[in-house]
Motif scaffolding. Structure first.
Motif, PDB file in Angstrom:
ATOM      1  N   HIS A  45       3.778  -4.229   1.347  1.00 33.15           N
ATOM      2  CA  HIS A  45       3.142  -2.976   1.765  1.00 33.15           C
ATOM      3  C   HIS A  45       2.497  -2.217   0.614  1.00 33.15           C
ATOM      4  O   HIS A  45       1.511  -1.521   0.810  1.00 33.15           O
ATOM      5  CB  HIS A  45       4.119  -2.081   2.536  1.00 33.15           C
ATOM      6  CG  HIS A  45       5.191  -1.471   1.697  1.00 33.15           C
ATOM      7  ND1 HIS A  45       6.261  -2.182   1.224  1.00 33.15           N
ATOM      8  CD2 HIS A  45       5.344  -0.207   1.247  1.00 33.15           C
ATOM      9  CE1 HIS A  45       7.039  -1.390   0.521  1.00 33.15           C
ATOM     10  NE2 HIS A  45       6.508  -0.177   0.517  1.00 33.15           N
ATOM     11  N   SER A  48      -0.862  -3.985  -0.023  1.00 33.12           N
ATOM     12  CA  SER A  48      -1.722  -3.713   1.122  1.00 33.12           C
ATOM     13  C   SER A  48      -2.150  -2.249   1.167  1.00 33.12           C
ATOM     14  O   SER A  48      -3.296  -1.943   1.522  1.00 33.12           O
ATOM     15  CB  SER A  48      -1.013  -4.094   2.420  1.00 33.12           C
ATOM     16  OG  SER A  48      -0.821  -5.494   2.468  1.00 33.12           O
ATOM     17  N   ALA A  49      -1.262  -1.337   0.806  1.00 30.57           N
ATOM     18  CA  ALA A  49      -1.621   0.084   0.785  1.00 30.57           C
ATOM     19  C   ALA A  49      -2.757   0.331  -0.200  1.00 30.57           C
ATOM     20  O   ALA A  49      -3.708   1.062   0.112  1.00 30.57           O
ATOM     21  CB  ALA A  49      -0.406   0.939   0.429  1.00 30.57           C
ATOM     22  N   ARG A  63       5.648   6.710   1.580  1.00 31.43           N
ATOM     23  CA  ARG A  63       5.933   5.351   1.110  1.00 31.43           C
ATOM     24  C   ARG A  63       7.442   5.209   0.995  1.00 31.43           C
ATOM     25  O   ARG A  63       8.100   6.062   0.414  1.00 31.43           O
ATOM     26  CB  ARG A  63       5.259   5.102  -0.241  1.00 31.43           C
ATOM     27  CG  ARG A  63       5.236   3.654  -0.651  1.00 31.43           C
ATOM     28  CD  ARG A  63       4.590   3.466  -2.019  1.00 31.43           C
ATOM     29  NE  ARG A  63       3.220   3.894  -2.087  1.00 31.43           N
ATOM     30  CZ  ARG A  63       2.162   3.093  -2.249  1.00 31.43           C
ATOM     31  NH1 ARG A  63       2.350   1.797  -2.358  1.00 31.43           N
ATOM     32  NH2 ARG A  63       0.954   3.569  -2.335  1.00 31.43           N
ATOM     33  N   ALA A  67       7.830   0.270   3.779  1.00 35.48           N
ATOM     34  CA  ALA A  67       6.704   0.696   4.616  1.00 35.48           C
ATOM     35  C   ALA A  67       5.857   1.734   3.899  1.00 35.48           C
ATOM     36  O   ALA A  67       6.305   2.380   2.941  1.00 35.48           O
ATOM     37  CB  ALA A  67       7.213   1.261   5.935  1.00 35.48           C
ATOM     38  N   LEU A  80       1.887   0.413   7.473  1.00 35.36           N
ATOM     39  CA  LEU A  80       2.058  -0.908   6.873  1.00 35.36           C
ATOM     40  C   LEU A  80       3.552  -1.167   6.747  1.00 35.36           C
ATOM     41  O   LEU A  80       4.295  -0.338   6.210  1.00 35.36           O
ATOM     42  CB  LEU A  80       1.408  -0.957   5.491  1.00 35.36           C
ATOM     43  CG  LEU A  80      -0.083  -0.654   5.448  1.00 35.36           C
ATOM     44  CD1 LEU A  80      -0.556  -0.530   4.005  1.00 35.36           C
ATOM     45  CD2 LEU A  80      -0.864  -1.731   6.191  1.00 35.36           C
ATOM     46  N   ARG A  81       3.985  -2.314   7.231  1.00 35.37           N
ATOM     47  CA  ARG A  81       5.414  -2.666   7.207  1.00 35.37           C
ATOM     48  C   ARG A  81       5.575  -4.019   6.545  1.00 35.37           C
ATOM     49  O   ARG A  81       4.979  -5.011   6.993  1.00 35.37           O
ATOM     50  CB  ARG A  81       5.943  -2.702   8.647  1.00 35.37           C
ATOM     51  CG  ARG A  81       7.346  -3.213   8.797  1.00 35.37           C
ATOM     52  CD  ARG A  81       8.354  -2.172   8.282  1.00 35.37           C
ATOM     53  NE  ARG A  81       9.687  -2.455   8.743  1.00 35.37           N
ATOM     54  CZ  ARG A  81      10.546  -3.238   8.087  1.00 35.37           C
ATOM     55  NH1 ARG A  81      10.211  -3.813   6.978  1.00 35.37           N
ATOM     56  NH2 ARG A  81      11.753  -3.430   8.581  1.00 35.37           N
ATOM     57  N   THR A  82       6.346  -4.078   5.485  1.00 33.78           N
ATOM     58  CA  THR A  82       6.593  -5.338   4.794  1.00 33.78           C
ATOM     59  C   THR A  82       7.491  -6.228   5.638  1.00 33.78           C
ATOM     60  O   THR A  82       8.546  -5.788   6.108  1.00 33.78           O
ATOM     61  CB  THR A  82       7.251  -5.091   3.426  1.00 33.78           C
ATOM     62  OG1 THR A  82       6.334  -4.384   2.592  1.00 33.78           O
ATOM     63  CG2 THR A  82       7.634  -6.402   2.750  1.00 33.78           C
TER      64      THR A  82
END
Length: 165
Positions: A45, A48-49, A63, A67, A80-82
């Motif tokens: 995440h 991706s963030a 954060r 997530a 966004l979720r790892t």
């Protein structure tokens, strides 16, 4: 051009084919629900963030260890979720497969293309009837699509075979 989360009902061009010129349910401004958030399961995440923050010009507002929440102008959200580095995203299964973003204008579309090309070697461009669509990959390998102009400016009169047929 407004962001994808903002309501843009300015006339017949932006109304879906089945819509009437006057909303009926609860008043003149009632068009029903609109998309407010997208949840993406990603490998990392944080990585991706950073990517989505640059591409979509969103701000990371929360954060945690697993997530992140990004918020764009007007309040649209991307969660966004790892799920780990080995998680897969099978294409063709039930559920959302693609999210298509709309660039804010031709300069923004070119900026998005530069971001995608700088971060992915798998970038392609397609031309529809009056619009252009670029597809790249995010850090987890998920497809990321950006179109210009948006469907509120140029009605979509075809289904892009690559994605839906």
């Amino acid at each position: 051009m407004a962001h994808p989360h903002e309501s843009r009902r300015s006339g017949p061009r932006s109304a879906p084919p089945s819509a009437t010129s006057e909303p009926t349910a609860t008043g003149p401004d009632s068009y029903g629900p609109r998309l407010a958030s997208v949840v993406l399961f990603v490998h990392d995440h944080d990585e991706s963030a950073d990517f989505y923050q640059e591409l979509l010009k969103m701000e990371v507002t929360v954060r945690t260890a697993t997530a992140a929440l990004l918020v764009g102008q007007g309040g649209f959200q991307v969660y966004l979720r790892t799920v780990g580095p080995k998680a897969i995203h099978p294409v063709g299964h039930v559920g959302a497969q693609y999210v298509i973003w709309t660039a804010d204008g031709p300069d923004d579309f070119q900026r998005c293309e530069r971001v995608l090309r700088a971060r992915s070697d798998r970038v392609g461009t397609r031309h529809g009837d009056g619009f252009t669509l670029i597809e790249g990959r995010d850090p987890s390998g998920l497809p990321v699509l950006v179109a210009y102009p948006g469907p509120d400016e140029v009605a979509r009169l075809e289904i892009i075979a690559r994605y839906y047929v």
